[in-house]
Design a protein around this motif. Structure first.
Motif, PDB file in Angstrom:
ATOM      1  N   ASP A  25      42.933  36.854  32.691  1.00  0.00           N
ATOM      2  CA  ASP A  25      44.094  37.624  33.153  1.00  0.00           C
ATOM      3  C   ASP A  25      44.197  38.952  32.406  1.00  0.00           C
ATOM      4  O   ASP A  25      44.468  39.989  33.015  1.00  0.00           O
ATOM      5  CB  ASP A  25      45.385  36.822  32.960  1.00  0.00           C
ATOM      6  CG  ASP A  25      45.500  35.641  33.918  1.00  0.00           C
ATOM      7  OD1 ASP A  25      44.723  35.574  34.902  1.00  0.00           O
ATOM      8  OD2 ASP A  25      46.367  34.772  33.675  1.00  0.00           O
ATOM      9  N   ALA A  26      43.971  38.933  31.105  1.00  0.00           N
ATOM     10  CA  ALA A  26      44.080  40.149  30.297  1.00  0.00           C
ATOM     11  C   ALA A  26      43.036  41.188  30.704  1.00  0.00           C
ATOM     12  O   ALA A  26      43.319  42.393  30.703  1.00  0.00           O
ATOM     13  CB  ALA A  26      43.940  39.823  28.813  1.00  0.00           C
ATOM     14  N   LEU A  27      41.831  40.732  31.047  1.00  0.00           N
ATOM     15  CA  LEU A  27      40.754  41.651  31.415  1.00  0.00           C
ATOM     16  C   LEU A  27      40.687  41.910  32.919  1.00  0.00           C
ATOM     17  O   LEU A  27      39.852  42.684  33.378  1.00  0.00           O
ATOM     18  CB  LEU A  27      39.409  41.115  30.928  1.00  0.00           C
ATOM     19  CG  LEU A  27      39.242  40.937  29.427  1.00  0.00           C
ATOM     20  CD1 LEU A  27      37.851  40.430  29.109  1.00  0.00           C
ATOM     21  CD2 LEU A  27      39.529  42.223  28.675  1.00  0.00           C
ATOM     22  N   LYS A  28      41.574  41.210  33.665  1.00  0.00           N
ATOM     23  CA  LYS A  28      41.609  41.348  35.127  1.00  0.00           C
ATOM     24  C   LYS A  28      40.245  41.021  35.747  1.00  0.00           C
ATOM     25  O   LYS A  28      39.706  41.789  36.557  1.00  0.00           O
ATOM     26  CB  LYS A  28      42.082  42.744  35.541  1.00  0.00           C
ATOM     27  CG  LYS A  28      43.501  43.033  35.105  1.00  0.00           C
ATOM     28  CD  LYS A  28      43.927  44.415  35.519  1.00  0.00           C
ATOM     29  CE  LYS A  28      45.356  44.747  35.221  1.00  0.00           C
ATOM     30  NZ  LYS A  28      45.980  44.311  34.032  1.00  0.00           N
ATOM     31  N   ALA A  30      37.604  37.407  36.967  1.00  0.00           N
ATOM     32  CA  ALA A  30      37.641  36.024  37.444  1.00  0.00           C
ATOM     33  C   ALA A  30      37.514  35.048  36.271  1.00  0.00           C
ATOM     34  O   ALA A  30      36.705  35.264  35.368  1.00  0.00           O
ATOM     35  CB  ALA A  30      36.509  35.784  38.431  1.00  0.00           C
ATOM     36  N   PRO A  31      38.294  33.982  36.296  1.00  0.00           N
ATOM     37  CA  PRO A  31      38.179  32.961  35.248  1.00  0.00           C
ATOM     38  C   PRO A  31      36.766  32.384  35.150  1.00  0.00           C
ATOM     39  O   PRO A  31      36.319  32.003  34.071  1.00  0.00           O
ATOM     40  CB  PRO A  31      39.175  31.882  35.676  1.00  0.00           C
ATOM     41  CG  PRO A  31      40.136  32.581  36.567  1.00  0.00           C
ATOM     42  CD  PRO A  31      39.371  33.679  37.240  1.00  0.00           C
ATOM     43  N   GLU A  32      36.064  32.344  36.274  1.00  0.00           N
ATOM     44  CA  GLU A  32      34.692  31.834  36.274  1.00  0.00           C
ATOM     45  C   GLU A  32      33.777  32.687  35.405  1.00  0.00           C
ATOM     46  O   GLU A  32      32.838  32.171  34.794  1.00  0.00           O
ATOM     47  CB  GLU A  32      34.138  31.766  37.707  1.00  0.00           C
ATOM     48  CG  GLU A  32      34.839  30.776  38.605  1.00  0.00           C
ATOM     49  CD  GLU A  32      36.155  31.288  39.203  1.00  0.00           C
ATOM     50  OE1 GLU A  32      36.891  30.469  39.797  1.00  0.00           O
ATOM     51  OE2 GLU A  32      36.461  32.497  39.080  1.00  0.00           O
ATOM     52  N   THR A  33      34.053  33.983  35.345  1.00  0.00           N
ATOM     53  CA  THR A  33      33.260  34.878  34.497  1.00  0.00           C
ATOM     54  C   THR A  33      33.453  34.525  33.036  1.00  0.00           C
ATOM     55  O   THR A  33      32.486  34.400  32.277  1.00  0.00           O
ATOM     56  CB  THR A  33      33.653  36.350  34.753  1.00  0.00           C
ATOM     57  OG1 THR A  33      33.434  36.653  36.130  1.00  0.00           O
ATOM     58  CG2 THR A  33      32.852  37.294  33.878  1.00  0.00           C
ATOM     59  N   VAL A  34      34.697  34.324  32.637  1.00  0.00           N
ATOM     60  CA  VAL A  34      34.988  33.948  31.246  1.00  0.00           C
ATOM     61  C   VAL A  34      34.350  32.596  30.942  1.00  0.00           C
ATOM     62  O   VAL A  34      33.755  32.410  29.877  1.00  0.00           O
ATOM     63  CB  VAL A  34      36.507  33.917  30.977  1.00  0.00           C
ATOM     64  CG1 VAL A  34      36.788  33.418  29.571  1.00  0.00           C
ATOM     65  CG2 VAL A  34      37.113  35.301  31.182  1.00  0.00           C
ATOM     66  N   LYS A  48      32.626  45.044  27.674  1.00  0.00           N
ATOM     67  CA  LYS A  48      33.522  43.888  27.782  1.00  0.00           C
ATOM     68  C   LYS A  48      33.671  43.195  26.435  1.00  0.00           C
ATOM     69  O   LYS A  48      34.752  42.720  26.093  1.00  0.00           O
ATOM     70  CB  LYS A  48      33.000  42.887  28.814  1.00  0.00           C
ATOM     71  CG  LYS A  48      33.217  43.304  30.238  1.00  0.00           C
ATOM     72  CD  LYS A  48      34.669  43.157  30.633  1.00  0.00           C
ATOM     73  CE  LYS A  48      34.841  43.425  32.104  1.00  0.00           C
ATOM     74  NZ  LYS A  48      35.978  44.301  32.390  1.00  0.00           N
ATOM     75  N   LEU A  49      32.591  43.122  25.654  1.00  0.00           N
ATOM     76  CA  LEU A  49      32.656  42.487  24.342  1.00  0.00           C
ATOM     77  C   LEU A  49      33.714  43.171  23.479  1.00  0.00           C
ATOM     78  O   LEU A  49      34.518  42.518  22.813  1.00  0.00           O
ATOM     79  CB  LEU A  49      31.290  42.531  23.660  1.00  0.00           C
ATOM     80  CG  LEU A  49      31.180  41.708  22.393  1.00  0.00           C
ATOM     81  CD1 LEU A  49      31.164  40.220  22.709  1.00  0.00           C
ATOM     82  CD2 LEU A  49      29.940  42.096  21.627  1.00  0.00           C
ATOM     83  N   PHE A  50      33.755  44.492  23.521  1.00  0.00           N
ATOM     84  CA  PHE A  50      34.754  45.224  22.741  1.00  0.00           C
ATOM     85  C   PHE A  50      36.161  45.021  23.312  1.00  0.00           C
ATOM     86  O   PHE A  50      37.129  44.956  22.557  1.00  0.00           O
ATOM     87  CB  PHE A  50      34.397  46.712  22.647  1.00  0.00           C
ATOM     88  CG  PHE A  50      33.390  46.991  21.569  1.00  0.00           C
ATOM     89  CD1 PHE A  50      33.803  47.218  20.260  1.00  0.00           C
ATOM     90  CD2 PHE A  50      32.043  46.985  21.841  1.00  0.00           C
ATOM     91  CE1 PHE A  50      32.882  47.443  19.250  1.00  0.00           C
ATOM     92  CE2 PHE A  50      31.106  47.215  20.837  1.00  0.00           C
ATOM     93  CZ  PHE A  50      31.528  47.445  19.543  1.00  0.00           C
ATOM     94  N   ALA A  53      37.207  41.646  22.058  1.00  0.00           N
ATOM     95  CA  ALA A  53      37.554  41.748  20.636  1.00  0.00           C
ATOM     96  C   ALA A  53      38.940  42.359  20.452  1.00  0.00           C
ATOM     97  O   ALA A  53      39.733  41.870  19.643  1.00  0.00           O
ATOM     98  CB  ALA A  53      36.503  42.573  19.906  1.00  0.00           C
ATOM     99  N   THR A  54      39.235  43.383  21.210  1.00  0.00           N
ATOM    100  CA  THR A  54      40.552  44.019  21.125  1.00  0.00           C
ATOM    101  C   THR A  54      41.641  43.027  21.528  1.00  0.00           C
ATOM    102  O   THR A  54      42.651  42.888  20.831  1.00  0.00           O
ATOM    103  CB  THR A  54      40.603  45.268  22.031  1.00  0.00           C
ATOM    104  OG1 THR A  54      39.629  46.211  21.550  1.00  0.00           O
ATOM    105  CG2 THR A  54      41.983  45.905  22.022  1.00  0.00           C
ATOM    106  N   TYR A  55      41.430  42.324  22.621  1.00  0.00           N
ATOM    107  CA  TYR A  55      42.414  41.345  23.087  1.00  0.00           C
ATOM    108  C   TYR A  55      42.643  40.254  22.045  1.00  0.00           C
ATOM    109  O   TYR A  55      43.780  39.839  21.811  1.00  0.00           O
ATOM    110  CB  TYR A  55      41.960  40.729  24.413  1.00  0.00           C
ATOM    111  CG  TYR A  55      42.827  39.581  24.859  1.00  0.00           C
ATOM    112  CD1 TYR A  55      44.124  39.817  25.322  1.00  0.00           C
ATOM    113  CD2 TYR A  55      42.379  38.271  24.784  1.00  0.00           C
ATOM    114  CE1 TYR A  55      44.936  38.765  25.709  1.00  0.00           C
ATOM    115  CE2 TYR A  55      43.191  37.213  25.171  1.00  0.00           C
ATOM    116  CZ  TYR A  55      44.469  37.465  25.622  1.00  0.00           C
ATOM    117  OH  TYR A  55      45.282  36.421  25.995  1.00  0.00           O
TER     118      TYR A  55
END
Length: 69
Positions: A25-28, A30-34, A48-50, A53-55
């Motif tokens: 949700d924070a990165l907008k 798909a949950p499947e990607t996470v 995305k890694l950064f 890390a920020t989140y």
């Protein structure tokens, strides 16, 4: 044959009390990607890694597995 582990995203999410869904949700994205990152089936881009890390309020390097481990 065991799967090579490249990242600690799943572990850091747990340490921070966050879920895959929270990160998605924070990165907008798909949950499947996470989920694929957390199972090391796929790896996030450097950008995305950064963002991850920020989140999670950690250094990006803390999301990666050291070769010494």
């Amino acid at each position: 044959m065991s799967k090579t582990i490249y990242n600690r995203i799943k572990a850091v999410l747990a340490e921070k009390g966050r879920t895959n869904r929270d990160l998605a949700d924070a990165l907008k994205i798909a949950p499947e990607t996470v989920s694929s990152w957390c199972t090391n089936s796929a790896q996030p881009s450097i950008k995305k890694l950064f963002q991850i890390a920020t989140y999670l309020d950690v250094e990006a390097g803390q999301l990666l597995v050291s070769r010494n481990n």
